[in-house]
Design an enzyme around this catalytic site. Structure first.
Site, short mmCIF file in Angstrom:
data_model
loop_
_atom_site.label_atom_id
_atom_site.label_comp_id
_atom_site.label_asym_id
_atom_site.label_seq_id
_atom_site.Cartn_x
_atom_site.Cartn_y
_atom_site.Cartn_z
N ASP A 50 0.81 -1.21 0.00
CA ASP A 50 0.00 0.00 0.00
C ASP A 50 0.85 1.26 0.00
OD1 ASP A 50 0.62 -0.09 2.71
OD2 ASP A 50 -1.19 -1.25 3.12
N LYS A 72 -4.54 3.89 -1.76
CA LYS A 72 -5.47 4.86 -2.33
C LYS A 72 -4.72 5.75 -3.32
CE LYS A 72 -7.65 7.15 0.89
NZ LYS A 72 -8.48 7.97 1.76
N MET A 186 -3.34 8.51 12.09
CA MET A 186 -4.50 8.88 11.25
C MET A 186 -5.30 10.01 11.89
SD MET A 186 -5.68 5.02 10.26
CE MET A 186 -5.28 4.32 11.86
#
Ligand code: SAH
Length: 268
Positions: A50, A72, A186
């Protein structure tokens, strides 16, 4: 890059065909990769990785290794977790050595537990290779000790990721002790809620705080301020993820003038 790995002191499981290895790649700097991670990376036949895995680490993969990106892309959504789980199992069933390469440590806010459970449910053996988690490495690289005698006796790693309903429901009252370092993973998007709720619960508004953007990577930048001033820092510098939020008096342990670069503390 060549690296000779010394004989392992204890007998290790070999990476066999048809198995999955969940490997922590650390927060970016390839020198923070463990020798064990390196051993698995060198044998991978398929890698599923990722966004947080750095280009320098991907460069260590064997040339003929199939690469599957599941992070993403800008404005797009990441591959759903169920699909990632299925990818791991499907490739293992093709008798491949499947490397699941993750930023930091696979078992720290990395959903590694879910991936291992899914593999085992499908009778696929799984190696878990720890990595250096962002909280540990990024703070060292900017000269912030997570604990420091008399200053911080405990340290909490906590997620600032909002739930599906858009809420961030955390035990705020457990994060208010002056001698506790709090590290949010996050947390950048929910920073307004974080600082508001922490202050409301009783954490002192002037508590030192830092934001570490892309720690241990060439783009690393640290922004220092106070708990109450964090939102202003984000707006002023347009700070994006991946950023780690550190709250606690340890942030001011070393004067910024001593920090030359990437963990190097100079007396001048
Ligand atoms: N498993 C990872 C964490 C994944 S959650 C680990 O153990 O480190 C993703 C969050 O981790 C990011 O939003 C950010 O808050 C933090 N993070 C990961 N790598 C980082 C880095 N190099 N610099 C700053 N924050 C980082």
């Amino acid at each position: 890059m060549t690296l000779t790995i010394p004989d392992a002191p204890i007998k290790k499981q070999p990476f066999s065909c048809g198995e999955v290895a969940l490997v922590g790649a650390g927060p970016g700097d390839p020198e923070l990769l463990t020798l064990q991670a390196f051993r698995f990376i060198k044998q991978a036949e398929v890698v599923i990785y990722d966004r947080l895995v750095s280009a320098e680490i991907l460069a260590l993969l064997p040339e003929n290794c199939e690469r599957i990106y599941v992070g993403k892309k800008q404005a797009e959504h990441r591959v759903p977790q169920d699909d990632i789980n299925q990818l791991l199992v499907d490739h293992a069933k093709q008798n491949k050595k499947v490397l699941r390469l993750k930023g930091g440590d696979p078992f720290v806010f990395g959903r590694g537990g879910e991936e291992a459970q899914f593999a085992l449910k499908h009778d696929i053996a799984c190696h878990i290779v720890p990595g250096m988690t962002a909280a540990s490495a990024c703070t060292s690289y900017v000269g912030i000790p997570l604990t420091h005698r008399q200053v911080a006796q405990s340290c909490t790693f906590i997620t600032g990721n909002v739930q599906n309903n858009g809420e961030l429901s955390l035990p705020w009252h457990t994060l208010t002790d002056n001698k506790q370092t709090v590290v949010f993973y996050m947390g950048i998007k929910s920073l307004p809620i974080i600082s508001e709720q922490l202050i409301k619960a009783g954490r002192i508004a002037s508590t030192p705080a830092a934001l570490i953007y892309k720690g241990t990577n060439p783009e690393q930048h640290v922004y220092r301020g106070t708990l109450a001033g964090l939102n202003h820092l984000v707006e002023l510098h347009n700070i994006k993820p991946p950023t780690l939020v550190i709250i606690g008096d340890v942030v001011n342990t070393f004067d910024e003038k001593h920090l030359i670069n990437l963990g190097y503390l100079s007396p001048k």
